[in-house]
Write an enzyme that holds these catalytic residues in place. Structure first.
Site, PDB file in Angstrom:
ATOM      1  N   CYS A 150      10.642  25.067 127.371  1.00 18.06           N
ATOM      2  CA  CYS A 150      10.250  25.461 125.344  1.00 18.06           C
ATOM      3  C   CYS A 150       9.839  25.165 125.143  1.00 18.06           C
ATOM      4  O   CYS A 150       8.755  25.425 123.636  1.00 18.06           O
ATOM      5  CB  CYS A 150      10.537  23.676 125.503  1.00 18.06           C
ATOM      6  SG  CYS A 150      12.668  23.228 125.994  1.00 18.06           S
ATOM      7  N   HIS A 184       6.077  18.967 118.456  1.00 18.54           N
ATOM      8  CA  HIS A 184       6.733  19.149 119.390  1.00 18.54           C
ATOM      9  C   HIS A 184       8.431  18.097 118.549  1.00 18.54           C
ATOM     10  O   HIS A 184       9.266  18.699 118.483  1.00 18.54           O
ATOM     11  CB  HIS A 184       6.423  18.917 120.526  1.00 18.54           C
ATOM     12  CG  HIS A 184       7.539  19.624 121.317  1.00 18.54           C
ATOM     13  ND1 HIS A 184       8.297  20.833 121.585  1.00 18.54           N
ATOM     14  CD2 HIS A 184       8.317  18.885 122.701  1.00 18.54           C
ATOM     15  CE1 HIS A 184       8.843  21.027 121.983  1.00 18.54           C
ATOM     16  NE2 HIS A 184       9.016  19.932 123.120  1.00 18.54           N
ATOM     17  N   HIS A 190      16.769  21.635 118.066  1.00 25.41           N
ATOM     18  CA  HIS A 190      15.119  22.442 119.281  1.00 25.41           C
ATOM     19  C   HIS A 190      15.888  23.419 119.542  1.00 25.41           C
ATOM     20  O   HIS A 190      16.828  23.740 120.580  1.00 25.41           O
ATOM     21  CB  HIS A 190      15.507  21.247 120.213  1.00 25.41           C
ATOM     22  CG  HIS A 190      13.563  21.628 121.352  1.00 25.41           C
ATOM     23  ND1 HIS A 190      13.016  22.482 121.629  1.00 25.41           N
ATOM     24  CD2 HIS A 190      13.478  20.904 122.544  1.00 25.41           C
ATOM     25  CE1 HIS A 190      12.309  23.271 122.133  1.00 25.41           C
ATOM     26  NE2 HIS A 190      12.441  21.820 123.151  1.00 25.41           N
TER      27      HIS A 190
END
Lengths: 85, 398, 352
Positions: free
Chosen positions: B160, B293, B328
């Site tokens: 990620c 994040h 995400h």
């Protein structure tokens, strides 16, 4: 109950790939996580799937696992009470 | 002294818009792109929400003028749409007028096709063209060929945080004088593979995700792609380029704690933020906005909050997680949020963190929940991934 | 560019390369698909960590740990990995379960181990190393991308970088490449690939890791000069790019004592090498290695490992030689690799 406990030990060893451990190495009261068998959060998720697949028990919150998976004794007690298959 | 590496173009596609302008409009009108999944037939479709781009593969194929015999994965389609916007935005006429490279990032790669044709590939030959689209490097090569970039082309996959590292490598290559211009970014499409993967970790939310909320319920997966054009000072001067912003700081550190979970005290994240500030040569109190994040999982938001407290102490800058808009988007997330950081600098606007109600008691960080107008000079953006990969980027005003 | 040196090397491959670096003892591979020789993993990896590791992760950790030990390094300034296909075994495993079980009863272990960066992550975890950590995944340029970043790190002031490449054989993924004839057909390839005259390559797996350092040591293998990557190159411009690459580094073709080629026995693509062998490298000693390592996306790491051994030992194993020319002592080695006419790379090394 004793059979279920033996079955659980064998399944834990196989599903979690505990290559160096035998059924006889795990005592019914041993802590499965932390200082005992040394399982971790990923193992807990593996065990949650095992409960669902083999005993028809669905846990929606991984936190529930903390109490259930404390030892072979607690696991066996929970399963025999809640299993649907 | 140089302000960093100049950004001269950007392009994006996400669930809140197929262009930079559409994304901006959604951000300032508080319109998230979180919905039920339509394009993938998964048994989880009624239990999850995703940030899905509603344009079909067929529409993309037409838009890009690809032949029907093409073997583009959805990852490659998203990548190509956004990279063309970035290149146009940068006003690049001749790709080979200077030494140009391409660095892309992905984690899903061509898995959407492989999972779809898993067995049928062996029975029928027609879909075997997708086999060479399976590896991570494929989408990168496709867009490199489309743009005419032949030499320095590579792909990064650090889960990620992938595209943060693509931006970082690009900036380093420019600084070292190895490239005059570099196109950096990443793409990931939704797939059964990632949906089921995150499902097994029990971190997918059934509702719209709530980053930094005490009662957060997990993440929404999303799909997206974005690219930036970075150019050397000499190149900018030579071509009299308009500068959108600068990549002024960057850092990559490893949490070295657990394969998937972040450490409780956010060691890797703290190191990444601290090192990035050092590269940017600014102090923590000069950061005006943190694009976090903020995946809205229990673990990430707790650990990231802890790290932010460690770096910023009592005075945490305005902060939000735009994953409440896009979900995400995995390997694309960092470059998506890089585009948002640059838009924030350009428009003097902090974008809100949607769905927030209550702060996490231990760290007590309250994100910005309404569109906030204020002058911004430096924006810090975090991206963390499996494998302990923690990256931080700092963007500064042009 | 700052001087840098290879101070430690580690290799797991289809050969006994973890225990024996005498390449002349290696056997020519004759199977279409050859798995790596398993070192005793437990000598290198703690039992608690090993239980979730696939072959690729284990190979990577072992190769990295050998390289670090040789360089007497405990904590590198960066861990940089390359892998073309990533963790195929766990990826294949998770994918198969999704399809076969219709998305039910899936467990997380294969998924979390399936991400491309697992090797780099596990190396970091084993060392508790918080340093820069990155994974390159660009097909047959993955290893070279890692090397390029390592070099850049040194030029930015780092001292010791662990970098390397790893690829493993996943059954399903390999079967896909078999389906489109990237793997050679036929049960056994007698005498290996070099004169097979058939299409495709023989597939294998391996891990090669190295320590790149800003200081020379008693154990240094080679001086690292430079690396360049070219995603696509028309065949008629390879020579031009090569000359350019050499001249940037103040080298000429005549300075190259040995060229290491990525010849893999694929009749459709080996012509790219033979054209150069007959022209620009006519007077250069030519060697190759993929008949011993097999092909995988990061197999050029095996070529790089071979180059390090040659430069240190000043010995060219007979089973690698492609022509009669012998240039001793070996001062400069050029490695040229490509895969299926894409992903070209030049790497330049010198003796210390």
């Amino acid at each position: 109950m004793e059979n279920l406990k033996l079955e659980l030990k064998a399944k834990i060893i196989e599903n979690l790939n505990l290559e160096d451990i035998e059924v006889s190495d795990i005592k019914n009261t041993d802590a499965l996580f932390g200082d005992g068998l040394g399982l971790d959060s990923i193992d807990a998720l593996e065990l949650i799937v095992m409960l669902d697949k083999d005993y028809g028990i669905k846990l929606s919150d991984p936190k529930q696992g903390k109490v259930i998976f404390e030892s072979i004794d607690t696991m066996a007690a929970y399963i025999s009470e809640n299993k649907t298959k | 002294m140089s302000k960093g590496v100049a950004i001269t173009g950007m392009g994006i596609i996400s669930s809140i818009g197929n262009t930079v302008e559409e994304n901006y409009q959604s951000l300032i009108s508080k319109t998230p792109g979180i919905s039920r999944i339509e394009s993938i037939d998964t048994i989880h479709k009624n239990n999850i929400k995703v940030g899905e781009v509603k344009t079909s593969n067929q529409e993309f194929i037409q838009q890009l003028g690809l032949p029907q015999s093409n073997n583009y994965s959805r990852t490659a389609l998203l990548a190509e749409i956004s990279v063309l916007e970035a290149v146009e935005n940068a006003g690049i006429k001749d790709m080979n007028s200077c030494k140009t490279g391409l660095i892309s990032a992905t984690s899903v790669a061509g898995m959407d096709k492989t999972e779809k044709y898993y067995y049928s590939l062996f029975e029928e030959s027609q879909n075997r063209k997708y086999i060479t689209a399976h590896p991570a490097g494929d989408a990168t090569t496709k867009i490199a060929n489309r743009l005419g970039i032949t030499d320095f082309v590579t792909t990064i996959s650090t889960a990620c945080s992938s595209s943060a590292n693509a931006i970082m490598l690009g900036a380093r290559m420019i600084k070292a004088g190895k490239l005059d211009r570099v196109i950096v970014g990443g793409a990931d499409c939704l797939s059964k593979f990632t949906i089921n993967g995150f499902k097994t970790l029990m971190i997918l939310s059934e509702d719209n995700c709530r980053p930094f909320d005490a009662d957060r319920t997990g993440l929404n997966l999303g799909e997206a792609a974005a690219f930036l054009v970075l150019e050397s000072d000499a190149q900018v001067k030579k071509c009299n380029k308009e500068i959108l912003g600068y990549v002024s700081g960057y850092a990559n550190a490893n949490d070295a704690f657990h394969q998937t979970a972040s450490s409780e005290n956010g060691e890797g994240a703290t190191l990444a933020m601290t090192k990035a500030l050092k590269i940017a040569n600014i102090s923590a109190n000069e950061i005006d906005y943190i694009n976090a994040h903020g995946t809205a999982t229990n673990n990430n938001d707790a650990s990231e909050s802890k790290a932010i407290r460690r770096v910023f102490g009592d005075t945490v800058p305005d902060l939000s997680s735009t994953k409440s808009y896009t979900g995400h988007t995995l390997a694309a997330a960092a470059v998506i949020e890089a585009v948002y950081s640059i838009l924030a600098l350009q428009n003097a606007t902090v974008f809100p963190n949607l769905n927030f109600k209550t702060a996490i008691p231990e760290t007590n960080i309250t994100p910005v929940t309404e569109v906030l107008k204020k002058d911004l000079n430096h924006v810090l953006s975090n991206s963390f991934g499996f494998g302990g990969n923690c990256s931080t980027l700092i963007f500064s005003k042009a | 560019m700052k001087d840098c040196y290879i101070n430690g090397i580690g290799c797991v491959s289809a050969q006994d390369s973890t225990v024996d670096s005498a390449i002349e003892n290696y056997r020519v591979l004759t199977d279409r698909i050859t798995h790596a020789r398993k070192p005793n993993y437990r000598d290198y990896i703690k039992p608690a960590m090993i239980r979730r590791m696939s072959t690729g992760v284990k190979m990577g950790v072992v190769a990295a740990s050998i390289a670090m030990k040789e360089a007497e390094l405990e904590n590198p300034d960066a861990i940089i990995s390359g892998t073309g296909l990533g963790c195929s075994i766990d990826s294949d495993k998770f994918l198969k379960k999704i399809v076969d079980n219709n998305e039910q009863f899936l467990t997380p272990t294969a998924f979390i181990q399936s991400t491309h960066n697992t090797v780099g992550a596990q190396v970091a975890l084993g060392l508790r190393c918080n340093a820069y950590n990155i994974t390159y995944v660009h097909n047959a340029l993955s290893f070279e991308s890692a090397m390029l970043d390592a070099q850049l790190m040194i030029s930015e002031g780092a001292s010791n970088i662990l970098f390397g490449g790893v690829d493993e054989l996943g059954d399903y993924t390999t079967s896909l490449f078999d389906l489109i004839d990237h793997v050679k057909k036929g049960e056994v390839i007698e005498n290996g690939i070099l004169n097979s005259n058939t299409k495709g390559a023989i597939f294998s797996e391996g891990a090669q890791f190295f320590v790149l350092a800003d200081n020379i040591s008693d154990n240094s293998y080679a001086k690292f000069i430079d690396v360049a990557i070219y995603n696509v190159l028309p065949q008629n411009s390879i020579e031009e790019k090569l000359v350019q690459f050499l001249s940037v580094n103040n080298f000429e073709i005549s300075d190259i004592d040995v060229v290491i080629l990525g010849t893999n026995g694929d009749v459709n693509f080996d012509g790219i090498y033979s054209d150069l062998q007959e022209s620009v490298f006519k007077s250069t000693q030519q060697i190759c290695y993929k008949h011993l390592s097999g092909e995988y996306n990061t197999a050029s790491g095996f070529g790089f490992w071979t180059a390090c051994n040659i430069l240190k030992n000043q010995l060219i194993p007979k089973n690698l030689m492609l022509n009669e020319i012998k240039n001793v002592p070996v001062k400069n080695i050029l490695i040229y690799n490509q895969y299926r006419s894409e992903n070209h790379s030049f790497t330049l090394l010198s003796s210390c």
